[in-house]
Design a protein around this motif. Structure first.
Motif, PDB file in Angstrom:
ATOM      1  N   UNK A  19       0.810  -1.219   0.000  1.00  0.00           N
ATOM      2  CA  UNK A  19       0.000   0.000   0.000  1.00  0.00           C
ATOM      3  C   UNK A  19       0.845   1.272   0.000  1.00  0.00           C
ATOM      4  N   UNK A  20       2.174   1.120   0.038  1.00  0.00           N
ATOM      5  CA  UNK A  20       3.083   2.268   0.150  1.00  0.00           C
ATOM      6  C   UNK A  20       2.681   3.183   1.308  1.00  0.00           C
ATOM      7  N   UNK A  21       2.282   2.553   2.401  1.00  0.00           N
ATOM      8  CA  UNK A  21       1.802   3.278   3.586  1.00  0.00           C
ATOM      9  C   UNK A  21       2.642   2.849   4.777  1.00  0.00           C
ATOM     10  N   UNK A  22       3.562   3.741   5.219  1.00  0.00           N
ATOM     11  CA  UNK A  22       4.478   3.419   6.306  1.00  0.00           C
ATOM     12  C   UNK A  22       3.982   3.955   7.653  1.00  0.00           C
ATOM     13  N   UNK A  23       2.784   4.501   7.675  1.00  0.00           N
ATOM     14  CA  UNK A  23       2.214   5.043   8.904  1.00  0.00           C
ATOM     15  C   UNK A  23       1.200   4.075   9.507  1.00  0.00           C
ATOM     16  N   UNK A  24       0.224   3.673   8.710  1.00  0.00           N
ATOM     17  CA  UNK A  24      -0.817   2.762   9.187  1.00  0.00           C
ATOM     18  C   UNK A  24      -0.363   1.314   9.045  1.00  0.00           C
ATOM     19  N   UNK A  25      -0.689   0.499  10.024  1.00  0.00           N
ATOM     20  CA  UNK A  25      -0.419  -0.925   9.946  1.00  0.00           C
ATOM     21  C   UNK A  25      -1.683  -1.623   9.472  1.00  0.00           C
ATOM     22  N   UNK A  26      -1.577  -2.363   8.370  1.00  0.00           N
ATOM     23  CA  UNK A  26      -2.740  -3.035   7.787  1.00  0.00           C
ATOM     24  C   UNK A  26      -2.509  -4.531   7.722  1.00  0.00           C
ATOM     25  N   UNK A  27      -3.554  -5.302   7.962  1.00  0.00           N
ATOM     26  CA  UNK A  27      -3.537  -6.741   7.731  1.00  0.00           C
ATOM     27  C   UNK A  27      -4.696  -7.060   6.800  1.00  0.00           C
TER      28      UNK A  27
ATOM     29  N   UNK B  18      12.149   1.182  22.224  1.00  0.00           N
ATOM     30  CA  UNK B  18      11.347   0.212  22.973  1.00  0.00           C
ATOM     31  C   UNK B  18       9.878   0.598  22.964  1.00  0.00           C
ATOM     32  N   UNK B  19       9.607   1.883  23.105  1.00  0.00           N
ATOM     33  CA  UNK B  19       8.229   2.367  23.051  1.00  0.00           C
ATOM     34  C   UNK B  19       7.600   2.079  21.695  1.00  0.00           C
ATOM     35  N   UNK B  20       8.376   2.264  20.625  1.00  0.00           N
ATOM     36  CA  UNK B  20       7.866   2.018  19.273  1.00  0.00           C
ATOM     37  C   UNK B  20       7.845   0.534  18.920  1.00  0.00           C
ATOM     38  N   UNK B  21       8.499  -0.285  19.747  1.00  0.00           N
ATOM     39  CA  UNK B  21       8.562  -1.720  19.474  1.00  0.00           C
ATOM     40  C   UNK B  21       7.528  -2.513  20.258  1.00  0.00           C
ATOM     41  N   UNK B  22       7.381  -2.197  21.553  1.00  0.00           N
ATOM     42  CA  UNK B  22       6.453  -3.005  22.369  1.00  0.00           C
ATOM     43  C   UNK B  22       5.543  -2.154  23.247  1.00  0.00           C
ATOM     44  N   UNK B  23       5.400  -0.878  22.920  1.00  0.00           N
ATOM     45  CA  UNK B  23       4.429  -0.045  23.611  1.00  0.00           C
ATOM     46  C   UNK B  23       4.957   0.569  24.902  1.00  0.00           C
ATOM     47  N   UNK B  24       4.034   1.164  25.648  1.00  0.00           N
ATOM     48  CA  UNK B  24       4.410   1.917  26.843  1.00  0.00           C
ATOM     49  C   UNK B  24       5.100   1.054  27.890  1.00  0.00           C
TER      50      UNK B  24
ATOM     51  N   UNK C  95      11.905  11.116  18.353  1.00  0.00           N
ATOM     52  CA  UNK C  95      11.685   9.783  17.786  1.00  0.00           C
ATOM     53  C   UNK C  95      10.253   9.287  17.948  1.00  0.00           C
ATOM     54  N   UNK C  96       9.630   9.567  19.099  1.00  0.00           N
ATOM     55  CA  UNK C  96       8.334   8.932  19.383  1.00  0.00           C
ATOM     56  C   UNK C  96       7.120   9.791  19.020  1.00  0.00           C
ATOM     57  N   UNK C  97       7.274  11.111  18.999  1.00  0.00           N
ATOM     58  CA  UNK C  97       6.096  11.963  18.799  1.00  0.00           C
ATOM     59  C   UNK C  97       5.536  11.958  17.377  1.00  0.00           C
ATOM     60  N   UNK C  98       6.366  11.981  16.319  1.00  0.00           N
ATOM     61  CA  UNK C  98       5.800  12.115  14.971  1.00  0.00           C
ATOM     62  C   UNK C  98       4.768  11.045  14.622  1.00  0.00           C
ATOM     63  N   UNK C  99       5.100   9.755  14.809  1.00  0.00           N
ATOM     64  CA  UNK C  99       4.157   8.697  14.433  1.00  0.00           C
ATOM     65  C   UNK C  99       2.869   8.795  15.247  1.00  0.00           C
ATOM     66  N   UNK C 100       3.000   8.995  16.563  1.00  0.00           N
ATOM     67  CA  UNK C 100       1.809   9.090  17.413  1.00  0.00           C
ATOM     68  C   UNK C 100       0.948  10.289  17.036  1.00  0.00           C
ATOM     69  N   UNK C 101       1.592  11.425  16.758  1.00  0.00           N
ATOM     70  CA  UNK C 101       0.847  12.637  16.397  1.00  0.00           C
ATOM     71  C   UNK C 101       0.091  12.448  15.084  1.00  0.00           C
ATOM     72  N   UNK C 102       0.748  11.824  14.095  1.00  0.00           N
ATOM     73  CA  UNK C 102       0.099  11.586  12.798  1.00  0.00           C
ATOM     74  C   UNK C 102      -1.078  10.632  12.965  1.00  0.00           C
ATOM     75  N   UNK C 103      -0.881   9.569  13.765  1.00  0.00           N
ATOM     76  CA  UNK C 103      -1.963   8.601  13.967  1.00  0.00           C
ATOM     77  C   UNK C 103      -3.145   9.224  14.696  1.00  0.00           C
TER      78      UNK C 103
ATOM     79  N   UNK D 121      -7.683   5.787  17.516  1.00  0.00           N
ATOM     80  CA  UNK D 121      -6.300   5.428  17.818  1.00  0.00           C
ATOM     81  C   UNK D 121      -6.045   5.487  19.318  1.00  0.00           C
ATOM     82  N   UNK D 122      -6.557   6.525  19.973  1.00  0.00           N
ATOM     83  CA  UNK D 122      -6.384   6.654  21.419  1.00  0.00           C
ATOM     84  C   UNK D 122      -6.992   5.457  22.141  1.00  0.00           C
ATOM     85  N   UNK D 123      -8.174   5.053  21.703  1.00  0.00           N
ATOM     86  CA  UNK D 123      -8.878   3.947  22.355  1.00  0.00           C
ATOM     87  C   UNK D 123      -8.218   2.609  22.075  1.00  0.00           C
TER      88      UNK D 123
END
Length: 447
Positions: free
Chosen positions: A4-12, A134-140, A179-187, A195-197
C-alpha cells in the motif's frame, strides 16, 4: 506497508490494525526495500543481526567492568540458550523488543560503573534513544520496564541524583521526543479517538490487566534458558534474597551510597542483575507468559548471574553443587530424548515422530554422546569440559535441528499449510481463495 506504500498505518489484509507497534514492521519492510524483494532472508535478517549485536555488545560493554573471561562466558551463555537460538532464527518482534531493552540495560550498567562524566552523558543519550525504540517496538510497558529497572538500580547504588542531572537527561529527552512523537501525532490526527482507544488504551493497558498465566511464565523461562537453567537448585537462593532485601534496611541515599562503595565490583554487578531479573519477572507475571519478549529479556540477567557461577567454577573451583545440578538434570533429559528418538516409532505419537523422523542419527549423536561426556566430566571434577560441552551441544542444535524444530513449532499453526497451498496455486497458475479469511496470516503475502 509495501503493498500500500503506507508506512504510517499498519494493515492486515487491507484493514487498519491498531493493536501493533510499528518499529518491527518498519525495519522488516526497509530490509525488503534494500534487498529489492520479499523473501526469508530480507524479512528475517534484520532481527537476526540485532540478536547478534546484543551478544557482541554484551561482551564489549561488560569487559570494561568485569574480566574478559567472565564477560566472554556471559556472552556465550546468552547466545547459546534455547530462547535466543529459536527466536533469533524465527526473527519475531519479541526478539527485537527484548534486544532493545537488553541494550538499554547494558548502557545503564556502563553509566553506573563509569567515572568519566562525558561518557556517562553519552550513555544516557543511548538509554533514552533505546527507550524510544522500545516504546515504538512493544508499547508503553517497554518504556516502563527500562525506566523501572534504571530507577531501581540507581536507588540501589545510591546514585539517584545522576538521573536528574540536566547534562544526562535533557539531550536524551529531546532525542526521545523527536523519535516517538511524529508517528503518534500523525496517527492521532488521522484516526483521532479511535487510535487513542485502540492503541494508547487497549494495546498498552487493557490487555495487561490481571495476572495471566503466571505458572507458564516460570515454565517458559526455564525452557528459554535451557541448557543453563538448573544451576539455581544448588545455590542458597533464600539467603541471597534475604541479604539483598536487608541492603535497603537503611534507605537513605547517603547510606546506600556508602554501602555500594564497600561492595566488590562483581558483587555490585550481580546485585544490579538481581534487580533487573526481578523487574523482568514482575512484569512477566503481570503481563502473562503470552508476551514472549519479557521472558527473552529475563534470559539476559539470568545469563549474567549464571555466568558468575560458571566463571568461579572454572577459574576458582567453587560452586560444585550448583554446576552439578546445572549439568546433570538437562543432560539426563537429553539422553532420554535421544533414546525416545531412537525408539520414537514405538514411544512417541505420530505428530512428534514425523517431525523428527529424519533426524534420528543427529539426535543420538547430539543428545546422547555429548551429554554422556558432560556428565562424566562433572562427576570427575572436570572444570571446563561441561561448559564447552554445553556450547558444542547448542551450536550443533542450532545447525542440525533448528529447521525441524521451527517446522515442528509451526506445524499446527496453519502457516505451513498456507505456504503449501500458496505454492500449489503459484505452480498451477490459479487464484488462492479463502471462504473464511483469517487475519493471522496474510493471503496476499503468501500468494
Amino acid at each position: 506497508m509495501l503493498n500500500y506504500s503506507d508506512w504510517i498505518n499498519i494493515k492486515i489484509n487491507g484493514e487498519d490494525v491498531f493493536g501493533l507497534s510499528p518499529l518491527f514492521f518498519w525495519i522488516t519492510n526497509l530490509s525488503c526495500v534494500l534487498f529489492g524483494k520479499i523473501n526469508m532472508i530480507s524479512t528475517r535478517l534484520p532481527i537476526s543481526i540485532i540478536s547478534t549485536l546484543v551478544v557482541i555488545l554484551t561482551y564489549f560493554r561488560l569487559r570494561n567492568t568485569l574480566t574478559k573471561t567472565y564477560s566472554f562466558i556471559i556472552a556465550l551463555i546468552l547466545s547459546t540458550c534455547l530462547g535466543t537460538l529459536i527466536f533469533g532464527r524465527i526473527a519475531t518482534n519479541d526478539m527485537m523488543s527484548a534486544a532493545i531493552i537488553i541494550m538499554a540495560i547494558l548502557l545503564c550498567y556502563s553509566a553506573i560503573f563509569s567515572t568519566n562524566q562525558n561518557k556517562i552523558a553519552i550513555y544516557w543519550i543511548g538509554i533514552y534513544f533505546l527507550a524510544a525504540l522500545s516504546l515504538l517496538s512493544c508499547g508503553l510497558f517497554g518504556l516502563f520496564i527500562i525506566g523501572f529497572s534504571v530507577l531501581t538500580m540507581h536507588i540501589f547504588s545510591g546514585n539517584l541524583k545522576e538521573i536528574f542531572k540536566p547534562k544526562n537527561f535533557l539531550p536524551g529527552l529531546i532525542l526521545f521526543l523527536i523519535l516517538v512523537l511524529p508517528w503518534s501525532a500523525i496517527m492521532i490526527y488521522k484516526h483521532k479517538m479511535l487510535f487513542v482507544k485502540e492503541y494508547l488504551y487497549a494495546y498498552n493497558f487493557l490487555k495487561y490487566v490481571g495476572f495471566k498465566g503466571y505458572l507458564w511464565v516460570f515454565i517458559f523461562a526455564i525452557f528459554c534458558f535451557l541448557p543453563w537453567s538448573f544451576w539455581i537448585l544448588g545455590t542458597k537462593a533464600k539467603d541471597s534474597f534475604i541479604s539483598f532485601i536487608s541492603y535497603f534496611k537503611d534507605n537513605s541515599q547517603d547510606k546506600l551510597h556508602q554501602k555500594w562503595y564497600k561492595l566488590r565490583k562483581i558483587d555490585k554487578f550481580i546485585s544490579l542483575n538481581t534487580i533487573v531479573f526481578f523487574t523482568a519477572l514482575f512484569f512477566a507475571i503481570l503481563y502473562g507468559s503470552k508476551y514472549t519478549f519479557l521472558i527473552l529479556f529475563m534470559v539476559f540477567p539470568a545469563s549474567c548471574i549464571a555466568g558468575r557461577y560458571w566463571y568461579e567454577y572454572i577459574i576458582k573451583k567453587q560452586h560444585d553443587r550448583s554446576i552439578f545440578f546445572a549439568t546433570i538434570i538437562p543432560n539426563l533429559a537429553l539422553i532420554v530424548c535421544s533414546l525416545l528418538g531412537l525408539f520414537g516409532h514405538n514411544v512417541l505419537n505420530e505428530w512428534i515422530s514425523q517431525g523428527f523422523s529424519n533426524l534420528i542419527i543427529p539426535l543420538i549423536a547430539i543428545f546422547f554422546v555429548i551429554p554422556v561426556i558432560s556428565i562424566f566430566a562433572v562427576l570427575l571434577k572436570g572444570r571446563i569440559v561441561p561448559f564447552v560441552a554445553n556450547i558444542i551441544l547448542m551450536i550443533s542444535l542450532s545447525f542440525v535441528l533448528a529447521p525441524s524444530v521451527f517446522n515442528f513449532m509451526t506445524a499446527n499453526g496453519g502457516e505451513n499449510d498456507l505456504i503449501t497451498f500458496a505454492n500449489i496455486a503459484k505452480d498451477d497458475e490459479v487464484t488462492l481463495t479463502a471462504y473464511i479469511p483469517s487475519k493471522k496470516y496474510s493471503l496476499i503475502y503468501y500468494y
